[in-house]
Scaffold this active site. Structure first.
Site, PDB file in Angstrom:
ATOM      1  N   GLY A  68       0.848  -1.192   0.000  1.00  0.00           N
ATOM      2  CA  GLY A  68       0.000   0.000   0.000  1.00  0.00           C
ATOM      3  C   GLY A  68       0.875   1.230   0.000  1.00  0.00           C
ATOM      4  O   GLY A  68       2.081   1.161   0.302  1.00  0.00           O
ATOM      5  N   GLN A  73       2.574  10.202   1.668  1.00  0.00           N
ATOM      6  CA  GLN A  73       3.898   9.592   1.780  1.00  0.00           C
ATOM      7  C   GLN A  73       4.825   9.995   0.631  1.00  0.00           C
ATOM      8  O   GLN A  73       6.051   9.865   0.746  1.00  0.00           O
ATOM      9  CB  GLN A  73       3.776   8.066   1.806  1.00  0.00           C
ATOM     10  N   CYS A 117       5.798   0.249   7.930  1.00  0.00           N
ATOM     11  CA  CYS A 117       5.388   1.430   7.155  1.00  0.00           C
ATOM     12  C   CYS A 117       6.569   1.866   6.296  1.00  0.00           C
ATOM     13  O   CYS A 117       7.711   1.900   6.770  1.00  0.00           O
ATOM     14  CB  CYS A 117       4.998   2.561   8.107  1.00  0.00           C
ATOM     15  N   LEU A 118       6.282   2.203   5.048  1.00  0.00           N
ATOM     16  CA  LEU A 118       7.373   2.619   4.150  1.00  0.00           C
ATOM     17  C   LEU A 118       7.972   3.958   4.570  1.00  0.00           C
ATOM     18  O   LEU A 118       9.066   4.310   4.157  1.00  0.00           O
ATOM     19  CB  LEU A 118       6.861   2.689   2.709  1.00  0.00           C
ATOM     20  N   HIS A 159      -4.671   1.150   7.481  1.00  0.00           N
ATOM     21  CA  HIS A 159      -3.352   1.791   7.631  1.00  0.00           C
ATOM     22  C   HIS A 159      -3.225   2.977   6.680  1.00  0.00           C
ATOM     23  O   HIS A 159      -2.771   4.056   7.058  1.00  0.00           O
ATOM     24  CB  HIS A 159      -2.257   0.747   7.349  1.00  0.00           C
ATOM     25  N   GLU A 160      -3.680   2.785   5.425  1.00  0.00           N
ATOM     26  CA  GLU A 160      -3.562   3.874   4.439  1.00  0.00           C
ATOM     27  C   GLU A 160      -4.528   5.010   4.751  1.00  0.00           C
ATOM     28  O   GLU A 160      -4.175   6.182   4.603  1.00  0.00           O
ATOM     29  CB  GLU A 160      -3.829   3.339   3.022  1.00  0.00           C
ATOM     30  N   HIS A 163      -3.131   7.272   7.175  1.00  0.00           N
ATOM     31  CA  HIS A 163      -2.175   8.233   6.589  1.00  0.00           C
ATOM     32  C   HIS A 163      -2.887   9.490   6.093  1.00  0.00           C
ATOM     33  O   HIS A 163      -2.377  10.602   6.224  1.00  0.00           O
ATOM     34  CB  HIS A 163      -1.417   7.600   5.415  1.00  0.00           C
TER      35      HIS A 163
HETATM   36  O1  K2U Z   1       1.549   2.766   4.035  1.00  0.00           O
HETATM   37  C1  K2U Z   1       2.588   2.130   3.945  1.00  0.00           C
HETATM   38  O2  K2U Z   1       3.635   2.469   4.511  1.00  0.00           O
HETATM   39  C2  K2U Z   1       2.580   0.857   3.172  1.00  0.00           C
HETATM   40  C3  K2U Z   1       2.608  -0.330   4.060  1.00  0.00           C
HETATM   41  C4  K2U Z   1       1.183  -0.828   4.145  1.00  0.00           C
HETATM   42  C5  K2U Z   1       0.915  -1.832   5.215  1.00  0.00           C
HETATM   43  C6  K2U Z   1       1.372  -1.685   6.494  1.00  0.00           C
HETATM   44  C7  K2U Z   1       1.057  -2.633   7.465  1.00  0.00           C
HETATM   45  C8  K2U Z   1       0.284  -3.719   7.140  1.00  0.00           C
HETATM   46  C9  K2U Z   1      -0.175  -3.867   5.854  1.00  0.00           C
HETATM   47  C10 K2U Z   1       0.147  -2.916   4.895  1.00  0.00           C
HETATM   48  C11 K2U Z   1       3.680  -1.202   3.434  1.00  0.00           C
HETATM   49  O3  K2U Z   1       3.154  -2.066   2.543  1.00  0.00           O
HETATM   50  S1  K2U Z   1       4.702  -1.890   4.639  1.00  0.00           S
HETATM   51  C12 K2U Z   1       5.393  -3.253   3.973  1.00  0.00           C
HETATM   52  C13 K2U Z   1       4.517  -4.467   4.122  1.00  0.00           C
HETATM   53  C14 K2U Z   1       4.589  -5.422   3.165  1.00  0.00           C
HETATM   54  C15 K2U Z   1       3.831  -6.561   3.287  1.00  0.00           C
HETATM   55  C16 K2U Z   1       3.004  -6.750   4.378  1.00  0.00           C
HETATM   56  C17 K2U Z   1       2.940  -5.787   5.348  1.00  0.00           C
HETATM   57  C18 K2U Z   1       3.696  -4.626   5.228  1.00  0.00           C
HETATM   58 ZN    ZN Z   2       2.478   3.528   6.224  1.00  0.00          ZN
END
Ligand code: K2U
Ligand code: ZN
Length: 196
Positions: A68, A73, A117-118, A159-160, A163
């Protein structure tokens, strides 16, 4: 103006196609950053610029890699995010673009997921959220969509959406753990700034 030869026309066509199909990876803001704490503005109209932003966000998300990514971001304080939580090997990806998303229902049951979180790289913590959510949003065609999400899709969508409201997963943690992660990120950003 001289008429273009077929070869020149072909080259021009390929160049313009390449322009539309090029990959654009945008830099991802790192916590702490005031832009990640802002409540984002609704998207008033689905313009070609919003289409380009959504394409860049999907390129950036897949490149990270992530499942996501929200517009703030990449420094755009607008209410849209992208996600693709398809994890099965060999399954077709399902890139989704959610514009002005809203939660219309949440399950009573909760689920805990170790979130990352990225914008907060290499930091993970358990976050408890409703196990299933229904969301309504506008798609890139301007049409209203509504869907129920469960599993990783539900966690990611919430989560998104956080944000877009200036909220990070660490805001669901206690103050000690949140401060510890923030201090680690301040150190990481300082080291990256030194490395140039
Ligand atoms: O918003 C973001 O930073 C993207 C996250 C979204 C996310 C966070 C926690 C749980 C699910 C999604 C990134 O995708 S973090 C990397 C990631 C990759 C696979 C599974 C979980 C998190
Ligand atoms: Zn995030």
């Amino acid at each position: 103006m001289r008429p273009r030869t077929d070869a020149a026309a072909q080259i021009a066509l390929c160049a313009s196609a390449a322009y539309f199909w090029r990959m654009t990876i945008r830099p991802i803001l790192l916590h702490p950053d005031p832009r990640l704490k802002k409540v984002c503005e609704p998207v008033a109209e689905v313009t070609p610029e919003i289409h380009a932003l959504a394409a860049d966000m999907l390129d950036t998300m897949y490149d990270a890699p992530g499942v996501g990514l929200a517009a703030p971001q990449v420094g755009v304080l607008k209410r849209l995010f992208v996600m693709d939580c398809v994890k099965e090997e060999g399954a077709a990806p399902r890139p989704m673009v959610l514009i002005n998303p809203e939660i219309t229902w949440t399950s009573d049951e909760a689920a805990t997921y170790e979130e990352g979180c990225l914008s907060i790289p290499e930091q993970y913590a358990d976050v408890k959220r409703p196990e299933r959510v229904r969301m309504r949003w506008m798609d890139l065609d301007g049409a209203t969509q509504e869907e129920e999400f469960d599993g990783l899709w539900a966690t990611c969508a919430q989560h998104e959406l956080d944000h877009l409201n200036g909220k990070l997963f660490i805001d669901h943690l206690g103050p000690i753990k949140r401060q510890m992660i923030t201090r680690r990120m301040v150190k990481l950003k300082r080291e990256r700034a030194r490395a140039g």
